[in-house]
Write a protein that holds these residues in place. Structure first.
Motif, PDB file in Angstrom:
ATOM      1  N   SER A  21      -2.053   4.744   9.315  1.00  0.00           N
ATOM      2  CA  SER A  21      -0.775   3.855   9.336  1.00  0.00           C
ATOM      3  C   SER A  21      -1.316   3.114   9.699  1.00  0.00           C
ATOM      4  N   CYS A  25      -1.034  -0.651   7.692  1.00  0.00           N
ATOM      5  CA  CYS A  25       0.306  -2.180   7.593  1.00  0.00           C
ATOM      6  C   CYS A  25      -0.417  -3.281   7.589  1.00  0.00           C
ATOM      7  N   GLY A  35       4.579  -2.771   6.659  1.00  0.00           N
ATOM      8  CA  GLY A  35       4.633  -2.661   7.045  1.00  0.00           C
ATOM      9  C   GLY A  35       6.349  -1.073   7.153  1.00  0.00           C
ATOM     10  N   GLY A  38       3.248   1.947   6.013  1.00  0.00           N
ATOM     11  CA  GLY A  38       2.937   2.366   7.826  1.00  0.00           C
ATOM     12  C   GLY A  38       3.765   2.357   8.609  1.00  0.00           C
ATOM     13  N   GLY A  39       4.711   2.281   9.008  1.00  0.00           N
ATOM     14  CA  GLY A  39       6.321   2.847   9.993  1.00  0.00           C
ATOM     15  C   GLY A  39       6.490   4.645   9.560  1.00  0.00           C
ATOM     16  N   TYR A 119       6.745  -2.777  11.315  1.00  0.00           N
ATOM     17  CA  TYR A 119       5.902  -1.437  10.948  1.00  0.00           C
ATOM     18  C   TYR A 119       6.982  -0.718  12.102  1.00  0.00           C
TER      19      TYR A 119
END
Length: 141
Positions: A21, A25, A35, A38-39, A119
């Motif tokens: 992740s 990001c 972001g 990835g979040g 993120y």
């Protein structure tokens, strides 16, 4: 889901997902990712940890409340826009800083910091929701 196999392999899955992740990001402005995605991957890792152990254990592993991550992310994303105003540019104008480290150059930018803020917002919000859904009746949120 409380099998011994899942509880044993869950920490490896969580660690792999969190590293991936962060990778997604950080490469977001040059290639697909960013972001938000990835979040989501990071929050999914926390949800897996909550399923394998308990929501209380996952909250203790995070150390901070998930909504604290979200609040800090909103603050960070907002501050990146204000940096450009102090530089006599329109709101949210990108500012780049190139650091010379040995023989390589590392570009740092406000879009990167904005992506980190996004993120944290997505990670904190979705983690809080997932852990809230996984918690038992008597557990502290």
């Amino acid at each position: 889901m409380n099998t011994i196999i899942f509880r044993t392999i869950a920490p490896l899955i969580v660690a792999t997902m969190l590293v991936f992740s962060i990778y997604v990001c950080l490469r977001g402005h040059n290639e697909p990712g960013g972001g938000f995605i990835g979040g989501l991957i990071g929050a999914s890792a926390i949800a897996v940890l909550g399923m394998a152990t308990s929501a209380t254990h996952a909250r203790k592993a995070l150390y901070f409340d998930p909504l604290s991550f979200a609040g800090f992310g909103v603050l960070l994303a907002g501050l990146t826009g204000l940096i450009s105003i102090f530089n006599d540019n329109p709101f949210m104008t990108s500012i780049w800083l190139y650091l010379e480290l040995g023989e390589s150059t590392v570009p740092l930018s406000t879009p990167l910091v904005f992506d980190i803020g996004v993120y944290l917002v997505v990670f904190g919000t979705i983690s809080s929701i997932a852990l809230g859904l996984e918690s038992d009746e008597g557990e502290e949120p």
